[in-house]
Design a protein around this motif. Structure first.
Motif, PDB file in Angstrom:
ATOM      1  N   LEU A   6      29.030  61.378 -63.711  1.00 56.38           N
ATOM      2  CA  LEU A   6      28.760  61.835 -65.071  1.00 56.38           C
ATOM      3  C   LEU A   6      28.641  63.351 -65.120  1.00 56.38           C
ATOM      4  O   LEU A   6      27.965  63.966 -64.292  1.00 56.38           O
ATOM      5  N   HIS A   7      29.310  63.921 -66.107  1.00 61.84           N
ATOM      6  CA  HIS A   7      29.345  65.374 -66.287  1.00 61.84           C
ATOM      7  C   HIS A   7      28.342  65.715 -67.386  1.00 61.84           C
ATOM      8  O   HIS A   7      28.577  65.451 -68.573  1.00 61.84           O
ATOM      9  N   LEU A   8      27.197  66.299 -66.997  1.00 68.35           N
ATOM     10  CA  LEU A   8      26.094  66.507 -67.926  1.00 68.35           C
ATOM     11  C   LEU A   8      25.979  67.974 -68.341  1.00 68.35           C
ATOM     12  O   LEU A   8      26.051  68.872 -67.510  1.00 68.35           O
ATOM     13  N   LEU A   9      25.754  68.191 -69.628  1.00 67.38           N
ATOM     14  CA  LEU A   9      25.477  69.514 -70.162  1.00 67.38           C
ATOM     15  C   LEU A   9      24.000  69.600 -70.501  1.00 67.38           C
ATOM     16  O   LEU A   9      23.459  68.729 -71.195  1.00 67.38           O
ATOM     17  N   GLY A  10      23.325  70.618 -70.015  1.00 63.92           N
ATOM     18  CA  GLY A  10      21.931  70.846 -70.360  1.00 63.92           C
ATOM     19  C   GLY A  10      21.821  71.764 -71.560  1.00 63.92           C
ATOM     20  O   GLY A  10      22.566  72.749 -71.668  1.00 63.92           O
ATOM     21  N   LEU A 112      14.713  61.171 -66.237  1.00 60.58           N
ATOM     22  CA  LEU A 112      15.507  60.826 -67.422  1.00 60.58           C
ATOM     23  C   LEU A 112      16.976  60.633 -67.052  1.00 60.58           C
ATOM     24  O   LEU A 112      17.628  59.682 -67.492  1.00 60.58           O
ATOM     25  N   VAL A 113      17.484  61.543 -66.237  1.00 61.01           N
ATOM     26  CA  VAL A 113      18.890  61.464 -65.831  1.00 61.01           C
ATOM     27  C   VAL A 113      19.147  60.203 -65.021  1.00 61.01           C
ATOM     28  O   VAL A 113      20.166  59.513 -65.211  1.00 61.01           O
ATOM     29  N   ASP A 114      18.235  59.855 -64.122  1.00 65.82           N
ATOM     30  CA  ASP A 114      18.399  58.632 -63.328  1.00 65.82           C
ATOM     31  C   ASP A 114      18.436  57.400 -64.223  1.00 65.82           C
ATOM     32  O   ASP A 114      19.243  56.487 -64.009  1.00 65.82           O
ATOM     33  N   ALA A 115      17.580  57.381 -65.235  1.00 65.28           N
ATOM     34  CA  ALA A 115      17.567  56.249 -66.169  1.00 65.28           C
ATOM     35  C   ALA A 115      18.864  56.198 -66.964  1.00 65.28           C
ATOM     36  O   ALA A 115      19.390  55.111 -67.247  1.00 65.28           O
ATOM     37  N   PHE A 116      19.392  57.360 -67.312  1.00 63.49           N
ATOM     38  CA  PHE A 116      20.658  57.390 -68.052  1.00 63.49           C
ATOM     39  C   PHE A 116      21.806  56.902 -67.171  1.00 63.49           C
ATOM     40  O   PHE A 116      22.681  56.161 -67.628  1.00 63.49           O
ATOM     41  N   ASP A 119      22.126  53.231 -67.184  1.00 59.64           N
ATOM     42  CA  ASP A 119      22.615  52.620 -68.422  1.00 59.64           C
ATOM     43  C   ASP A 119      23.125  53.718 -69.349  1.00 59.64           C
ATOM     44  O   ASP A 119      22.460  54.106 -70.311  1.00 59.64           O
ATOM     45  N   PRO A 120      24.321  54.260 -69.047  1.00 63.23           N
ATOM     46  CA  PRO A 120      24.799  55.463 -69.755  1.00 63.23           C
ATOM     47  C   PRO A 120      25.227  55.254 -71.197  1.00 63.23           C
ATOM     48  O   PRO A 120      25.649  56.199 -71.847  1.00 63.23           O
ATOM     49  N   GLY A 121      25.100  54.072 -71.719  1.00 66.05           N
ATOM     50  CA  GLY A 121      25.436  53.858 -73.121  1.00 66.05           C
ATOM     51  C   GLY A 121      24.277  54.105 -74.059  1.00 66.05           C
ATOM     52  O   GLY A 121      24.458  54.175 -75.276  1.00 66.05           O
ATOM     53  N   LYS A 122      23.060  54.228 -73.505  1.00 70.27           N
ATOM     54  CA  LYS A 122      21.874  54.355 -74.332  1.00 70.27           C
ATOM     55  C   LYS A 122      21.280  55.756 -74.273  1.00 70.27           C
ATOM     56  O   LYS A 122      21.366  56.442 -73.259  1.00 70.27           O
ATOM     57  N   VAL A 123      20.630  56.144 -75.368  1.00 64.83           N
ATOM     58  CA  VAL A 123      19.809  57.342 -75.362  1.00 64.83           C
ATOM     59  C   VAL A 123      18.601  57.079 -74.458  1.00 64.83           C
ATOM     60  O   VAL A 123      18.024  55.988 -74.470  1.00 64.83           O
ATOM     61  N   VAL A 124      18.235  58.082 -73.671  1.00 63.64           N
ATOM     62  CA  VAL A 124      17.033  58.005 -72.840  1.00 63.64           C
ATOM     63  C   VAL A 124      16.053  59.050 -73.350  1.00 63.64           C
ATOM     64  O   VAL A 124      16.387  60.241 -73.409  1.00 63.64           O
TER      65      VAL A 124
END
Length: 197
Positions: A6-10, A112-116, A119-124
């Motif tokens: 996953l490519h995450l933007l902070g 938070l990132v680990d939880a996402f 399950d990357p379809g949900k808001v964390v």
């Protein structure tokens, strides 16, 4: 693509007018001399590929700014602009934190990132574990890009409360300490922060 790819933007949220503080909270400093903005950047860059700030006010800073729309309705507008930017730039999700939560750590964001990733379809969203109402912290959160459509619909319905928008969604809640979720809003808050640091 696997979850680990996953490519995450902070995004550091700096959109508030700081009326109670009386000055720009992004420029407040810790005892070590680091600004709140630099501190927020450092904790996000440990978890994200890149970090930008979101806000309506131009700042003399090296960080890229994602401007709020001309007609802004508070944090929800900043979230929408950031998600839209992330989509154009090819990110998969956006990790948001406010600039005025200096006790929040990279480890907290990592939870938070680990939880996402699980399950990357949900808001964390973070949840203040000491708050009996277990209300979510919508600005300490990871949002998939698909949430931009939900926000756009809310804006078209003149619904500007993120709490209310999230209440209608299936989200993942991650408990964090009360101190991690604490905002510095007033000069008194700042004094306690520097005393406790």
């Amino acid at each position: 693509m696997t979850n680990s790819d996953l490519h995450l933007l902070g995004i550091v949220l700096c959109g508030g007018q700081s009326k109670r503080m009386g000055r720009d909270k992004a420029e407040l400093k810790t005892r070590s001399g680091m600004t709140f903005l630099d501190h927020a950047y450092q904790r996000l860059i440990e978890c994200c590929g890149a970090v930008c700030l979101s806000g309506s006010n131009p700042r003399d800073t090296r960080y890229m700014r994602i401007a709020d729309p001309p007609e802004s309705y508070g944090p929800i507008s900043g979230l929408y602009a950031s998600l839209d930017f992330a989509m154009v730039q090819g990110y998969d999700a956006v990790v948001f934190t406010p600039v005025d939560t200096p006790f929040l750590t990279a480890d907290d964001i990592g939870k938070l990132v680990d939880a996402f990733r699980a399950d990357p379809g949900k808001v964390v969203c973070a949840v203040n574990e000491s708050n009996e109402t277990t209300s979510v912290e919508p600005l300490i959160a990871v949002y998939p890009l698909s949430f931009a459509t939900i926000i756009l619909h809310a804006l078209r319905q003149s619904q500007y409360s993120l709490q209310r928008v999230l209440a209608a969604q299936a989200i993942t809640r991650v408990p964090l300490s009360a101190i991690a979720c604490r905002n510095i809003n007033t000069p008194s808050d700042l004094q306690h922060f520097t005393d406790d640091e």
